[in-house]
Design an enzyme around this catalytic site. Structure first.
Site, short mmCIF file in Angstrom:
data_model
loop_
_atom_site.label_atom_id
_atom_site.label_comp_id
_atom_site.label_asym_id
_atom_site.label_seq_id
_atom_site.Cartn_x
_atom_site.Cartn_y
_atom_site.Cartn_z
N ARG A 104 -41.31 5.85 -6.01
CA ARG A 104 -42.34 5.60 -7.02
C ARG A 104 -42.10 6.52 -8.21
NH1 ARG A 104 -47.77 8.56 -4.52
NH2 ARG A 104 -46.79 10.55 -4.11
N ASN A 142 -51.04 7.91 -12.26
CA ASN A 142 -51.33 8.75 -11.10
C ASN A 142 -50.42 9.96 -11.13
OD1 ASN A 142 -52.72 9.00 -8.40
ND2 ASN A 142 -50.59 9.18 -7.75
N GLU A 143 -51.01 11.15 -11.13
CA GLU A 143 -50.23 12.38 -11.10
C GLU A 143 -48.97 12.31 -11.98
OE1 GLU A 143 -49.41 13.69 -7.12
OE2 GLU A 143 -51.39 14.56 -6.91
N CYS A 153 -31.90 11.19 -20.37
CA CYS A 153 -31.13 10.01 -20.77
C CYS A 153 -30.92 9.94 -22.28
CB CYS A 153 -31.83 8.74 -20.26
SG CYS A 153 -33.25 8.26 -21.24
N CYS A 156 -34.10 9.42 -24.35
CA CYS A 156 -34.84 10.68 -24.53
C CYS A 156 -34.13 11.56 -25.55
CB CYS A 156 -35.00 11.40 -23.19
SG CYS A 156 -36.21 10.61 -22.11
N GLU A 298 -58.29 14.07 -5.07
CA GLU A 298 -57.63 13.85 -3.78
C GLU A 298 -57.62 15.15 -3.00
OE1 GLU A 298 -53.57 12.57 -4.00
OE2 GLU A 298 -53.97 11.10 -5.56
N TRP A 306 -45.86 15.89 3.90
CA TRP A 306 -44.71 16.15 3.02
C TRP A 306 -44.23 17.59 3.00
CZ3 TRP A 306 -47.16 19.32 -0.33
CH2 TRP A 306 -48.50 19.06 -0.66
N GLU A 346 -45.79 7.40 3.76
CA GLU A 346 -46.93 8.30 3.99
C GLU A 346 -47.72 7.93 5.25
OE1 GLU A 346 -48.82 8.21 0.07
OE2 GLU A 346 -47.88 10.13 -0.33
N PHE A 348 -47.67 9.17 8.07
CA PHE A 348 -48.16 10.34 8.82
C PHE A 348 -49.01 11.28 7.95
CE2 PHE A 348 -44.57 8.97 11.50
CZ PHE A 348 -45.35 8.59 12.59
C1 GLA Z 1 -50.35 12.78 -4.22
C2 GLA Z 1 -50.47 11.34 -4.69
C3 GLA Z 1 -50.98 10.40 -3.63
C4 GLA Z 1 -50.41 10.74 -2.29
C5 GLA Z 1 -50.74 12.16 -1.96
C6 GLA Z 1 -50.31 12.59 -0.58
O1 GLA Z 1 -51.43 13.53 -4.53
O2 GLA Z 1 -51.25 11.19 -5.85
O3 GLA Z 1 -50.62 9.09 -4.01
O4 GLA Z 1 -49.03 10.57 -2.31
O5 GLA Z 1 -50.09 12.99 -2.88
O6 GLA Z 1 -50.59 13.93 -0.32
ZN ZN Z 2 -35.21 9.24 -20.56
#
Ligand code: GLA
Ligand code: ZN
Length: 615
Positions: A104, A142-143, A153, A156, A298, A306, A346, A348
């Site tokens: 991702r 997201n994050e 690249c 950039c 979260e 992880w 993910e 686990f």
């Molecule tokens: C991050 C992501 C989530 C998930 C969690 C798992 O915070 O935003 O999608 O992958 O980690 O800890």
């Molecule tokens: Zn780039």
């Protein structure tokens, strides 16, 4: 009302599971879910062809069940067809190797094809759902920078040149980066490339500007989505979930100014005996970006998957950490994720509904927490101490090779923060450009890159107590060493000169503790508070005072005891007292029974227990 819920990924489940989810969410008093975070591949099966059927159904179902939606824009993971069709989408690493599709967040932040498809997708989502009654909040991407924080690249590289031209002339680039060194002079912008893999250390000015450029490139992605959203729903809250306090690539302070709400993802390390303190620091940082309540977007209901070893949370520990979020200014407690996945990388990682369902400790606690939170309100906090935090300084300080790889910005900040945390003295963080006068004390853990001396001078002039840590006042904002000497521009404020620094071969100790570094300080007008090898000075200007701590200690408690005259609350190590306007929070992060006196009353705390006193 406190927000309570989780990332919800119904695309991984069949419809009968959705119905059970609704029942269980209500049982747990879930009132919001973060939906559609990884929805892109489903929403756009091929270029420009959208299918919203699943999301339509889910939005309606959540609405029928009175669960509101923090709707994500789904841009954090593009579909495979997009990665494979356009060459500029996948990022390149330092060696110009492609980072391939298959997990991702594998996109170059400057890719025009990524940007266009993301823009069109967000427009389609916003147009479709902006009036949906379940919609309460927007969750951009997201994050950002979690996995791809830097790309090298050619796209950039080209954009970097444009960015540079917008800021400096070629002569200024040469000047700022000091390209007289190692024959690095540029005669054309077209010769400038990102700090890719080089034979020896790359130019620090280039590295620093590239970090700034990458932070801004990613910020542009956020702004692009933000503007689309605001065009349709100007009054709706927009957030994007930040990562914890080790996240260096993005200048979150700058981002936070634009966001309506700060939210972040907290994953304290179960094997770190001070994890609770570090987590508290991040909460304080998140609250401080806007001086407003944040949402814990979260956390893990139990284990993550992880780290190399992923122990469970202790009984009640998850509830305790949820209370900690409120105790530091949170107004929402959410999880990754609602239902633990059966497939994927993910599987686990814990979920609020574990693989083994509702008979588990995790589910019991999740349900109990929902009930506890349903009768609580967000609180408000006041601090008279501020810690000064600066991203540019962080980036500059950690360029290696430097004097010592041990000089890590977050570690220094934390080691100072720990003093206040352990003494139950509340702190805010402050940033470049903010007024400092509201605080009795402003502590600058490190100002290697000094670009705000005016603010500090002003603060002392107005009566403030300014404290600054070692290895400060070394370079200006282009990372050029001050030609008049270290700390030269603040020499009158601190009443000292700094003539050098010593990286010690081995840690030494004196009455104040252990130290691994000392500055060579020459006293001008300052008083010596301490002078056993390491110097601690105090300069009284007739208005405020300026303190300089000329050493890198591993624990600043004795040092700060000499300076800080605020009384906190006594508690055992691992037990924290936070006093808000509505509640007092007593939090026990140890596995032991603890007791604590607060205003004449003795409170007993269970292992990982807490007590909320209503004011
Ligand atoms: C991050 C992501 C989530 C998930 C969690 C798992 O915070 O935003 O999608 O992958 O980690 O800890
Ligand atoms: Zn780039």
């Amino acid at each position: 009302m406190i927000i309570y819920g989780a990332d919800y990924n119904p695309e991984q489940w069949s419809k009968d599971v959705w119905l059970e989810d609704m029942t269980l969410m209500k049982e747990c008093k879930v009132n919001m879910v973060n939906l559609n975070i990884f929805g892109w591949a489903l929403l756009e099966p091929s270029e420009g062809v959208y299918d919203f059927s699943m999301l339509d159904e889910m939005m309606d179902l959540l609405y029928e069940n009175k669960i509101s939606v923090d709707l994500a824009t789904a841009t954090a993971a593009q579909p495979a067809w997009l990665s494979m069709k356009y060459e500029d989408v996948l990022p390149k690493d330092k060696h110009m190797n492609t980072v391939w599709h298959g997990s991702r967040q594998t996109y170059c932040p400057n890719s025009s094809h990524y940007r266009l498809r993301a823009k069109l997708l967000v427009e389609a989502i916003v147009k479709r759902y902006h009036k949906h009654p379940a919609l309460k909040m927007w969750h951009v991407n997201n994050e950002y920078s979690d996995h791809t924080s830097i790309c090298y690249c050619d796209t950039c590289a080209e954009k970097f040149r444009v960015w540079l031209k917008g800021k400096y002339s070629l002569e200024e680039v040469n000047e700022r980066w000091g390209t007289a060194f190692w024959s690095q002079r540029y005669y054309s912008f077209s010769h400038i490339i990102p700090p890719r893999h080089t034979a020896a250390d790359p130019n620090p000015g280039l590295v620093l500007d590239y970090k700034r450029f990458m932070s801004e490139s990613t910020y542009e992605l956020f702004l692009m989505e933000y503007d689309i959203i605001k065009a349709y729903t100007p009054d709706m809250t927009v957030t994007s979930n930040f990562m914890g306090n080790d996240n260096k690539p993005l200048d979150y302070y700058k981002w936070a100014k634009k966001m309506d709400l700060v939210s972040w993802d907290s994953y304290p390390d179960p094997l770190d005996s001070r994890a609770y303190m570090k987590n508290a620091l991040t909460h304080d940082l998140m609250r401080s970006y806007k001086k407003q309540a944040f949402v814990l977007m979260e956390q893990a209901p139990d284990q993550v998957n992880w780290r190399s070893k992923n122990p469970n949370k202790e009984p009640n520990e998850m509830i305790l950490y949820s209370m900690q979020a409120l105790a530091h200014g949170g107004k929402g407690v959410m999880f990754f994720q609602w239902r633990q996945s059966l497939k994927g990388a993910e599987k686990f990682h814990s979920g609020m509904v574990p693989h083994n369902g509702t008979e588990t400790k995790t589910y019991r606690e999740v349900k109990a927490l929902g009930h506890i939170l349903s009768s609580m309100k967000e609180d408000d906090f006041k601090a008279s101490v501020a810690i000064y935090f600066d991203y540019d300084n962080w980036w500059a300080l950690e360029y290696e090779p430097g004097p010592s790889a041990d000089m890590k910005y977050m570690d220094i900040v934390r080691d100072y923060y720990a003093y206040f945390y352990d003494n139950n003295i509340p702190v805010d963080f402050v940033f470049n450009g903010e007024t400092l006068e509201d605080y009795d004390y402003v502590l600058v853990p490190n100002a290697y890159m000094l670009h705000d001396e005016g603010v500090f001078k002003d603060y002392v002039k107005k009566g403030g107590q300014l404290i600054m840590g070692a290895f400060s006042g070394i370079v200006d904002e282009s990372d050029t060493v001050f030609s008049k000497g270290y700390m030269s521009s603040l020499s009158d404020v601190f009443g000292i000169k700094v003539l050098g620094y010593h990286v010690l071969k081995e840690t030494k100790s004196n009455l104040l503790g252990h130290y691994s570094w000392k500055d060579e300080v020459k006293v001008l007008t300052a008083d010596l508070l301490f002078d056993d090898d390491v110097l601690i000075t105090k300069n009284s200007t007739g208005h405020g005072n300026a303190y300089y701590i000329g050493g890198r200690f591993d624990d600043y408690s004795k040092v700060l005891d000499e300076i800080i005259k605020i009384k906190g609350y006594d508690s055992d190590e691992g037990v924290s007292v936070r006093v808000g306007k509505k509640y007092v929070y007593l939090l026990n992060f140890t596995g032991l029974h603890k007791s604590l006196d607060f205003e004449g009353i003795n409170y007993k705390l269970q292992p990982y227990g807490y007590k909320i006193i209503h004011l």
